[in-house]
Design an enzyme around this catalytic site. Structure first.
Site, PDB file in Angstrom:
ATOM      1  N   TYR A 265      37.091  43.793  41.284  1.00 34.43           N
ATOM      2  CA  TYR A 265      37.974  42.755  40.746  1.00 34.43           C
ATOM      3  C   TYR A 265      38.752  43.346  39.581  1.00 34.43           C
ATOM      4  O   TYR A 265      38.197  43.593  38.516  1.00 34.43           O
ATOM      5  CB  TYR A 265      37.135  41.551  40.312  1.00 34.43           C
ATOM      6  CG  TYR A 265      37.897  40.372  39.745  1.00 34.43           C
ATOM      7  CD1 TYR A 265      39.290  40.340  39.681  1.00 34.43           C
ATOM      8  CD2 TYR A 265      37.209  39.267  39.253  1.00 34.43           C
ATOM      9  CE1 TYR A 265      39.968  39.251  39.146  1.00 34.43           C
ATOM     10  CE2 TYR A 265      37.873  38.158  38.728  1.00 34.43           C
ATOM     11  CZ  TYR A 265      39.256  38.178  38.669  1.00 34.43           C
ATOM     12  OH  TYR A 265      39.928  37.098  38.139  1.00 34.43           O
TER      13      TYR A 265
ATOM     14  N   LYS B 187      40.055  42.881  44.782  1.00 31.77           N
ATOM     15  CA  LYS B 187      40.895  41.743  44.404  1.00 31.77           C
ATOM     16  C   LYS B 187      41.677  42.179  43.179  1.00 31.77           C
ATOM     17  O   LYS B 187      41.097  42.513  42.141  1.00 31.77           O
ATOM     18  CB  LYS B 187      40.045  40.521  44.078  1.00 31.77           C
ATOM     19  CG  LYS B 187      40.889  39.386  43.484  1.00 31.77           C
ATOM     20  CD  LYS B 187      40.070  38.382  42.713  1.00 31.77           C
ATOM     21  CE  LYS B 187      41.010  37.441  41.968  1.00 31.77           C
ATOM     22  NZ  LYS B 187      40.293  36.387  41.233  1.00 31.77           N
TER      23      LYS B 187
END
Length: 347
Positions: free
Chosen positions: A137, A165
């Protein structure tokens, strides 16, 4: 590595609060059902939109357990598992593995700004020991950035690290990551957390997104995803313009994620008072924002117009602000991406 590739829109779950500030489990369960019924591809509890830092580790696990229990396998779950250190993060990974969620998302170390070498070492330790698939992330606004060489190295060395992400909104950065990773890990997934550029990022090769707007208008984000993949670009571009207006309004006109919480309230949920205290002026500003949001939602039939009515919303006349993606920029990006795809014989 197990399960299918991460694709589609994974909705970051907001958490409804009770009057005493506790988790409103009944409303959270109703919210989960509502999102699934409206076609989200997956759920994402304990992300930034879900205010994971404002809950205790026990509360985060409880939120994950509620979402998993209510979902009952209907859609995959990407659970936020970021804790304060590697040991606690791996304990969270073990917990979510036992729940049967598809994968976990782990933010790079936050508070301390670390070098790329330290970021690599952190995720390498997790990748060696995790019992569940991991999504990196990258959110450089709040945590140590994950650069392209680090992503490439981790993807090649750690089978359990299956996706990233990226919430930077940096389209060239995403292109560089895809070019660096896909030749050796074609099954690796790329998700965007930046709603204002969802369409162009899908066009350059993203597999989907974890988009806060999908928690408010899941119908629109799914439609935008499908139109873009179907290369119905004119319709997709129009929808992206509308999404930018709504996203900017929710993000920039209130403390994050209060604008999103106000919009979900307008869709029929009792979200309660957030844990971050607000000043009297902030409460007044949020009330005014709710009126604006109601007008934006009413334009798509998702809410009734306010009693006092609405003034026309012209996305082209919205004044530029720092960090915003303007419609003319989206047009330029889309045109350049389409030209590149045509040049490669992909359209």
């Amino acid at each position: 590595m197990s399960g299918s590739r991460l694709q589609g829109i994974f909705t970051p779950n907001l958490v409804p609060y009770q009057a005493d500030g506790g988790i409103n489990e009944g409303e959270l369960r109703r919210y989960v059902d509502w999102l699934i019924d409206r076609g989200v591809h997956g759920l994402y509890p304990n992300g930034s939109t879900g205010e994971f830092t404002r809950f205790t580790p026990e509360e985060r696990r409880r939120i994950g357990a509620i979402v998993a229990d209510q979902t009952r396998g209907r859609v995959p779950i990407l659970a936020g598992a970021a804790e304060a250190n590697v040991r606690e993060t791996l304990a969270a990974c073990e917990y979510y593995a036992d729940l049967g969620v598809r994968a976990v998302a782990i933010v790079a170390p936050f508070y301390y700004k670390l070098s790329p070498g330290s970021v690599y070492a952190y995720f390498k330790e997790i990748g060696r020991n995790t019992p569940i698939d991991v999504t990196l992330y990258n959110i450089p606004l709040f945590a140590s950035p994950i650069d392209v060489p680090t992503v490439q190295r981790l993807a090649e060395e750690c089978e359990r690290i299956i996706a990233i992400k990226d919430s930077s909104g940096d389209i060239p950065h995403m292109i560089r990551m895809i070019k660096a990773v896909r030749p050796n890990r074609p099954e690796f997934s790329f998700l965007t957390g930046w709603d204002a550029a969802l369409m162009p990022l899908l066009l350059v090769g993203c597999d989907g997104g974890t988009n806060a707007s999908s928690g408010v208008v899941p119908e629109l984000t799914r439609k935008l995803y499908e139109l873009t993949l179907a290369r119905q670009l004119d319709d997709a571009r129009d929808l992206q313009y509308d999404l930018v207006t709504l996203f900017d309004t929710m993000l920039y006109q209130a403390e994050f994620p209060d604008g999103f919480r106000a919009a979900v309230t307008l869709r029929g949920f009792q979200m309660g008072q957030g844990r971050q205290p607000l000043s009297e002026k902030q409460h007044a500003d949020l009330s005014a924002l709710s009126n604006t949001l109601q007008c934006l939602l009413a334009a798509h039939g998702f809410a009734d117009q306010p009693v006092k009515g609405c003034t026309p919303v012209d996305v082209w006349s919205t004044p530029p602000q720092a960090g915003k993606v303007q419609p003319d920029e989206i047009s330029r990006i889309v045109q350049s991406v389409v030209a590149e795809l045509k040049g490669r014989g992909m359209m």
